[in-house]
Design an enzyme around this catalytic site. Structure first.
Site, short mmCIF file in Angstrom:
data_model
loop_
_atom_site.label_atom_id
_atom_site.label_comp_id
_atom_site.label_asym_id
_atom_site.label_seq_id
_atom_site.Cartn_x
_atom_site.Cartn_y
_atom_site.Cartn_z
N GLU A 334 0.85 -1.19 0.00
CA GLU A 334 0.00 0.00 0.00
C GLU A 334 0.89 1.24 0.00
O GLU A 334 0.81 2.08 -0.88
CB GLU A 334 -0.90 -0.03 1.23
CG GLU A 334 -1.76 1.21 1.41
CD GLU A 334 -2.42 1.28 2.77
OE1 GLU A 334 -3.39 2.06 2.90
OE2 GLU A 334 -1.98 0.59 3.71
N HIS A 335 1.72 1.38 1.02
CA HIS A 335 2.68 2.49 1.13
C HIS A 335 4.09 1.95 0.92
O HIS A 335 4.45 0.91 1.48
CB HIS A 335 2.65 3.13 2.52
CG HIS A 335 1.31 3.65 2.95
ND1 HIS A 335 0.83 4.89 2.58
CD2 HIS A 335 0.36 3.10 3.74
CE1 HIS A 335 -0.35 5.08 3.14
NE2 HIS A 335 -0.67 4.02 3.84
#
Length: 441
Positions: A334-335
């Site tokens: 995601e990040h």
């Protein structure tokens, strides 16, 4: 610090390496079984079911069918309750988020000449109604309101509604109301979890049904979205937080450890890995964790320790940066923070990440709250096919075609050849000489 998960990629079997990319929500069977009855109760009992679940699950006192929707007075009170510096930070963040999404917005319509006299293009129009899910279980998240409401307003969605769990006092989090009004949304329902997804899908006496729902949530929310995908568009898969810190030998491991904790503190179901080719960085990070934990609150220490000592987080040492980047692509985070004094050298090697933050001055914190790009991101390997929440997620795209009398003959000729080949007689008739009888000279 020996309890922190520490892996050397070259020592792992193929299965052990594959196990590192698993997320907490990979198996939703338990939640899918449990949310089914919740959905049915909301469908059958509407507001009364939302009150029951808010009272039972969220321990909300004083919740009734008459106060499921935040009032204008609730919004006004929120601005009195929230400190001025927090309000200013919300305004600062929303200003950047708005400007980013205005730049991102597509042209309302475009047409290009594909062949002399034949035109084709796209038209973008806002979805009529979108639900914005804002979680609350492990804290207060006005930033999620900022990230979901702002692009919806930029897209000019006529009906935007926030769904968020009520607190023990039966009220909506004050900062969430401040962020909602600042972004331009004043419809807020006191409902969370699977029951909120069901209310958004079917509507209740108070809640207007929506075409789509966006925003991150717990596995309960993810499971409800999956079950109701035939009723409401569930949007991108946004579940528990996850991050990979990709670090080379040019940075201090203590800094990498600091940023590793950003997403790890969200909850025990988060995922957080430091991936590095440098044993020095790995050992420095391991040694620095106690110092960073000493500056955190007890609950966030507990959450992050659970993550970093379990199967979904810790430190991974790769053979070299090629191997490290390959693992990042396998993981599809995601990040992703690329921590290096030369981050652009690695950017081209990354193909599977929803958000890529470059350098030592771009921690996830800044991206989550203030930079502008959307921080609602696909999780659980969703980055392999999805991107961040965007203004186009609040819009529908229609293809536009226009053929003039001049452009018609060559298109009709070639279309008829293919229609005949595929055996579609009506297709072929519609572009044959039979059509000519209907044209006026």
């Amino acid at each position: 610090m020996t309890d922190v998960t520490y892996k050397v990629l070259s020592e792992l079997s193929a299965q052990e390496r594959a196990d590192l990319v698993k997320r907490s929500e990979t198996d939703l069977s338990f939640f899918l079984e449990k949310v089914g009855p919740i959905i049915e109760e909301v469908k059958a009992d509407g507001d009364a079911a939302l009150v029951r679940f808010g009272t039972d699950f969220d321990k909300a006192r004083g919740l009734t069918v008459d106060n499921l929707k935040a009032t204008e007075a609730d919004f006004d009170e929120a601005f009195d309750l929230v400190e001025d510096d927090v309000i200013e930070a919300i305004r600062f963040g929303i200003d950047n988020i708005r400007r980013f999404h205005e730049e991102q917005a597509p042209e309302p319509m475009w047409l290009k000449e594909m062949h002399p006299g034949a035109f084709a293009g796209d038209r973008f129009t806002p979805i009529s109604s979108v639900a914005l899910y804002v979680p609350r279980g492990k804290g207060s998240f006005p930033s999620v309101t900022m990230m979901t409401a702002t692009p919806g307003v930029v897209a000019k969605v006529p009906n935007l509604a926030i769904f968020t769990p009520p607190g023990p006092d039966g009220k909506v989090d004050a900062a969430t109301l401040v962020a909602a009004r600042t972004a331009g949304v004043e419809t807020v329902y006191k409902a969370g979890g699977a029951q909120a997804v069901a209310a958004a899908a079917f509507g209740t006496e108070t809640v207007k049904p929506c075409k789509k729902i966006v925003g991150p949530g717990s596995p309960w929310v993810v499971a409800a979205k999956r079950l109701l995908a035939g009723v409401i568009d569930p949007g991108l898969p946004a579940g528990p937080s996850e991050v990979v810190i990709l670090a080379d030998d040019t940075i201090d491991g203590g800094l990498a450890a600091m940023d590793l904790l950003i997403e790890a503190e969200h909850g025990p179901d988060s995922s957080a890995w430091l991936v590095t080719s440098s044993e020095r960085v790995a050992k420095e990070a391991l040694a620095a964790l106690p110092k960073h934990w000493a500056n955190m609150t007890e609950q966030r220490i507990e959450f992050s320790k659970t993550v970093l000592t379990g199967p979904s987080g810790g430190i991974v040492v790769a053979r070299d940066m090629d191997d490290a980047c390959a693992f990042v692509n396998e993981y599809g985070p995601e990040h992703l923070e690329i921590m290096s004094t030369k981050p652009f050298e690695y950017l081209g090697m990354i193909t599977e990440a929803a958000e890529i933050l470059l350098g030592t001055h771009t921690p996830v914190t800044i991206a989550n709250f203030a930079l502008g790009p959307n921080a609602v991101l696909p999780t659980s390997m969703g980055a392999n096919t999805w991107g961040p929440l965007s203004v186009t997620d609040f819009m529908r795209r229609s293809s536009i075609g226009y053929v003039t009398p001049k452009g018609y003959p060559p298109l009709a000729k070639n279309a008829k050849i293919l229609a005949d080949y595929e055996g579609f007689s009506s297709h072929a008739n519609a572009v044959s000489e039979l059509r000519q009888a209907y044209f006026k000279d």
